[in-house]
Design a protein around this motif. Structure first.
Motif, PDB file in Angstrom:
ATOM      1  N   ASP A   1     -66.518 -16.347   1.977  1.00  0.00           N
ATOM      2  CA  ASP A   1     -65.700 -15.146   1.803  1.00  0.00           C
ATOM      3  C   ASP A   1     -66.626 -13.934   1.896  1.00  0.00           C
ATOM      4  OD1 ASP A   1     -64.091 -13.066   1.066  1.00  0.00           O
ATOM      5  OD2 ASP A   1     -63.246 -14.048  -0.698  1.00  0.00           O
ATOM      6  N   SER A   2     -66.765 -13.405   3.103  1.00  0.00           N
ATOM      7  CA  SER A   2     -67.684 -12.289   3.326  1.00  0.00           C
ATOM      8  C   SER A   2     -67.122 -10.948   2.861  1.00  0.00           C
ATOM      9  CB  SER A   2     -68.049 -12.196   4.811  1.00  0.00           C
ATOM     10  OG  SER A   2     -68.753 -13.358   5.212  1.00  0.00           O
ATOM     11  N   THR A   3     -65.854 -10.930   2.451  1.00  0.00           N
ATOM     12  CA  THR A   3     -65.282  -9.665   1.958  1.00  0.00           C
ATOM     13  C   THR A   3     -65.946  -9.220   0.662  1.00  0.00           C
ATOM     14  OG1 THR A   3     -63.523 -10.793   0.706  1.00  0.00           O
ATOM     15  CG2 THR A   3     -63.048 -10.218   3.006  1.00  0.00           C
ATOM     16  N   CYS A   4     -66.624 -10.147  -0.019  1.00  0.00           N
ATOM     17  CA  CYS A   4     -67.308  -9.768  -1.258  1.00  0.00           C
ATOM     18  C   CYS A   4     -68.431  -8.766  -0.991  1.00  0.00           C
ATOM     19  CB  CYS A   4     -67.859 -10.996  -1.969  1.00  0.00           C
ATOM     20  SG  CYS A   4     -69.153 -11.881  -1.076  1.00  0.00           S
ATOM     21  N   LEU A   5     -68.965  -8.763   0.229  1.00  0.00           N
ATOM     22  CA  LEU A   5     -70.057  -7.837   0.549  1.00  0.00           C
ATOM     23  C   LEU A   5     -69.572  -6.388   0.544  1.00  0.00           C
ATOM     24  CD1 LEU A   5     -71.753  -9.882   3.417  1.00  0.00           C
ATOM     25  CD2 LEU A   5     -72.516  -9.671   1.036  1.00  0.00           C
ATOM     26  N   SER A   6     -68.373  -6.144   1.076  1.00  0.00           N
ATOM     27  CA  SER A   6     -67.829  -4.782   1.039  1.00  0.00           C
ATOM     28  C   SER A   6     -67.482  -4.379  -0.390  1.00  0.00           C
ATOM     29  CB  SER A   6     -66.604  -4.668   1.952  1.00  0.00           C
ATOM     30  OG  SER A   6     -65.608  -5.605   1.585  1.00  0.00           O
ATOM     31  N   TRP A   7     -67.081  -5.373  -1.217  1.00  0.00           N
ATOM     32  CA  TRP A   7     -66.849  -5.100  -2.644  1.00  0.00           C
ATOM     33  C   TRP A   7     -68.161  -4.710  -3.329  1.00  0.00           C
ATOM     34  CZ3 TRP A   7     -68.417  -7.576  -7.234  1.00  0.00           C
ATOM     35  CH2 TRP A   7     -67.703  -7.245  -8.380  1.00  0.00           C
ATOM     36  N   LEU A   8     -69.231  -5.417  -3.010  1.00  0.00           N
ATOM     37  CA  LEU A   8     -70.539  -5.091  -3.586  1.00  0.00           C
ATOM     38  C   LEU A   8     -71.020  -3.710  -3.146  1.00  0.00           C
ATOM     39  CD1 LEU A   8     -72.408  -8.520  -3.176  1.00  0.00           C
ATOM     40  CD2 LEU A   8     -71.680  -7.455  -5.326  1.00  0.00           C
TER      41      LEU A   8
ATOM     42  N   VAL B   1     -60.190  -8.725 -16.346  1.00  0.00           N
ATOM     43  CA  VAL B   1     -61.476  -8.424 -15.705  1.00  0.00           C
ATOM     44  C   VAL B   1     -61.304  -7.906 -14.278  1.00  0.00           C
ATOM     45  CG1 VAL B   1     -62.672 -10.148 -17.105  1.00  0.00           C
ATOM     46  CG2 VAL B   1     -61.799 -10.789 -14.833  1.00  0.00           C
ATOM     47  N   ALA B   2     -60.070  -7.674 -13.873  1.00  0.00           N
ATOM     48  CA  ALA B   2     -59.802  -7.310 -12.478  1.00  0.00           C
ATOM     49  C   ALA B   2     -60.564  -6.073 -12.034  1.00  0.00           C
ATOM     50  CB  ALA B   2     -58.300  -7.099 -12.281  1.00  0.00           C
ATOM     51  N   GLY B   3     -60.834  -5.148 -12.928  1.00  0.00           N
ATOM     52  CA  GLY B   3     -61.515  -3.917 -12.550  1.00  0.00           C
ATOM     53  C   GLY B   3     -63.008  -4.059 -12.326  1.00  0.00           C
ATOM     54  N   ARG B   4     -63.603  -5.133 -12.838  1.00  0.00           N
ATOM     55  CA  ARG B   4     -65.070  -5.259 -12.723  1.00  0.00           C
ATOM     56  C   ARG B   4     -65.533  -6.629 -12.255  1.00  0.00           C
ATOM     57  NH1 ARG B   4     -67.005  -7.895 -17.306  1.00  0.00           N
ATOM     58  NH2 ARG B   4     -65.519  -8.007 -19.049  1.00  0.00           N
ATOM     59  N   GLY B   5     -64.585  -7.550 -12.051  1.00  0.00           N
ATOM     60  CA  GLY B   5     -64.975  -8.889 -11.632  1.00  0.00           C
ATOM     61  C   GLY B   5     -64.346  -9.285 -10.316  1.00  0.00           C
ATOM     62  N   ARG B   6     -65.101 -10.072  -9.532  1.00  0.00           N
ATOM     63  CA  ARG B   6     -64.583 -10.598  -8.270  1.00  0.00           C
ATOM     64  C   ARG B   6     -64.844 -12.105  -8.271  1.00  0.00           C
ATOM     65  NH1 ARG B   6     -63.831  -8.499  -2.931  1.00  0.00           N
ATOM     66  NH2 ARG B   6     -62.753 -10.153  -1.783  1.00  0.00           N
ATOM     67  N   ILE B   7     -63.789 -12.885  -8.016  1.00  0.00           N
ATOM     68  CA  ILE B   7     -63.898 -14.340  -7.988  1.00  0.00           C
ATOM     69  C   ILE B   7     -63.584 -14.822  -6.583  1.00  0.00           C
ATOM     70  CG2 ILE B   7     -63.029 -16.505  -8.946  1.00  0.00           C
ATOM     71  CD1 ILE B   7     -62.209 -14.886 -11.451  1.00  0.00           C
ATOM     72  N   ILE B   8     -64.497 -15.616  -6.002  1.00  0.00           N
ATOM     73  CA  ILE B   8     -64.319 -16.119  -4.638  1.00  0.00           C
ATOM     74  C   ILE B   8     -64.612 -17.613  -4.605  1.00  0.00           C
ATOM     75  CG2 ILE B   8     -64.851 -13.904  -3.541  1.00  0.00           C
ATOM     76  CD1 ILE B   8     -67.669 -14.921  -3.011  1.00  0.00           C
ATOM     77  N   GLY B   9     -64.190 -18.271  -3.524  1.00  0.00           N
ATOM     78  CA  GLY B   9     -64.379 -19.715  -3.411  1.00  0.00           C
ATOM     79  C   GLY B   9     -65.769 -20.125  -2.947  1.00  0.00           C
TER      80      GLY B   9
END
Length: 331
Positions: free
Chosen positions: A130-137, A199-207
């Motif tokens: 899940d590379s979308t986490c990079l834009s989140w970071l 935790v939706a505002g500060r946490g991201r959960i991916i597979g």
């Protein structure tokens, strides 16, 4: 048939040294012929290497007794087979395991391996990244996000998974958490009630994550890890402090290097019931992120690791020498 061969070890050199010493361990009565410890004790192959707990050798931590016997025999056969190889390459470098290389002198370190820098698509993942986490970071401040990933094999029971989730919530740090589809025991309602919303505002959960790219991201503050050797090397070359949660096999040994030898991380410790509590999680995260000495040592090891794989570095030279040897002795 006269065909030359090269072997690649994906284990730390300390574990390779242990496997090479299996006949001596049997002879001295430390383990029996099936690899089982005769008693719980700490052993050292060298005064400057971490000690091994005999209950945390590679094979006693996996499955039932039959599985452990099979794994021990397989590892022993692999170790013997490498003696037939003309070259044995490994994912390490001299500075982090000098005593282990003295015990296994014929292995060429060419690490740290950098799978995330390859051109084209990286193959071999168990799950889609899940590379979308990079834009989140990208939207997070520098050194503000805790990265949590436990590799491909770790499985948690329901209670421990809840404690981990609640520990991340209690810590109040931003986090990126890799939760594989099979990380828990199969429960569909694995998360504590209301956790994801809170935790939706500060946490991201991916597979699954593009881990090398994540660890290289400037927003990552530390790496909560199972201490697998590949993950350890990826953390080192990115200068990321570790919070250690070993699960089985060589991970306990790797954790000792991280927290006691290199001193670039801290170890999470279970309570009397064997659970790592939410309070332990919060306390160790706060301690780790507030320790500037650990961060400084992490950045120094990062520099050493990068120098090894850069042109002119020791790992760079070893790999080039290997390639040149192949060219000179074509079949």
């Amino acid at each position: 048939m006269g065909i030359r061969g090269a072997a690649v070890s994906t284990l730390p050199m300390g574990v390779c040294a242990l496997m090479c010493h299996v006949p001596k361990l049997i002879e001295e009565g430390i383990i029996d012929a099936d690899g089982f410890p005769t008693k719980q004790q700490m052993i050292k192959l060298s005064p400057t290497m971490p000690a091994y707990n005999t209950t945390h050798l590679l094979w006693p931590t996996v499955g039932d007794r039959h599985s452990q016997q099979s794994i021990f025999r397989f590892l022993n056969e692999c170790t013997q087979a490498t003696k037939l190889a003309d070259w044995v390459l490994c994912n390490s470098f001299y500075e982090i395991e000098p005593s282990a290389f003295d015990l296994v002198p014929n292995i060429l370190p060419i690490g740290p391996f950098l799978p995330g820098t390859r051109h084209g698509r990286l193959e071999g993942n168990f799950w889609p990244e899940d590379s979308t986490c990079l834009s989140w970071l990208d939207k997070k401040p520098a050194c503000s996000v805790v990265y949590i990933a436990f590799g491909s094999f770790t499985i948690m029971d329901h209670r421990q998974f809840h404690e981990l989730a609640l520990g991340l919530e209690l810590s109040n740090h931003s986090f990126l958490w890799v939760v594989r589809p099979d990380l828990t025991d199969g429960s569909s309602d694995a998360y504590p009630d209301g956790f994801e919303a809170r935790v939706a505002g500060r946490g991201r959960i991916i597979g699954w994550s593009p881990q090398q790219k994540v660890l290289a991201h400037p927003s990552i503050s530390c790496f909560l890890t199972h201490c697998g050797w590949n993950s350890t090397m990826e953390g080192l070359i990115n200068g990321v402090p570790f919070l250690c949660w070993p699960y089985f096999a060589d991970q306990f040994y790797n954790q000792t290097y991280i927290s006691d030898i290199w001193k670039v991380g801290l170890q999470l410790k279970p309570d009397s019931s064997g659970i790592i509590s939410r309070e332990e999680m919060k306390a160790k995260l706060d301690e780790l992120l507030g320790d500037e000495d650990i961060r400084a040592r992490s950045l120094k090891l990062k520099q050493t690791a990068q120098e090894n794989v850069a042109e002119g570095g020791s790992s760079f030279k070893n790999f080039n020498n290997f390639i040149e040897a192949i060219k000179l002795k074509k079949c």
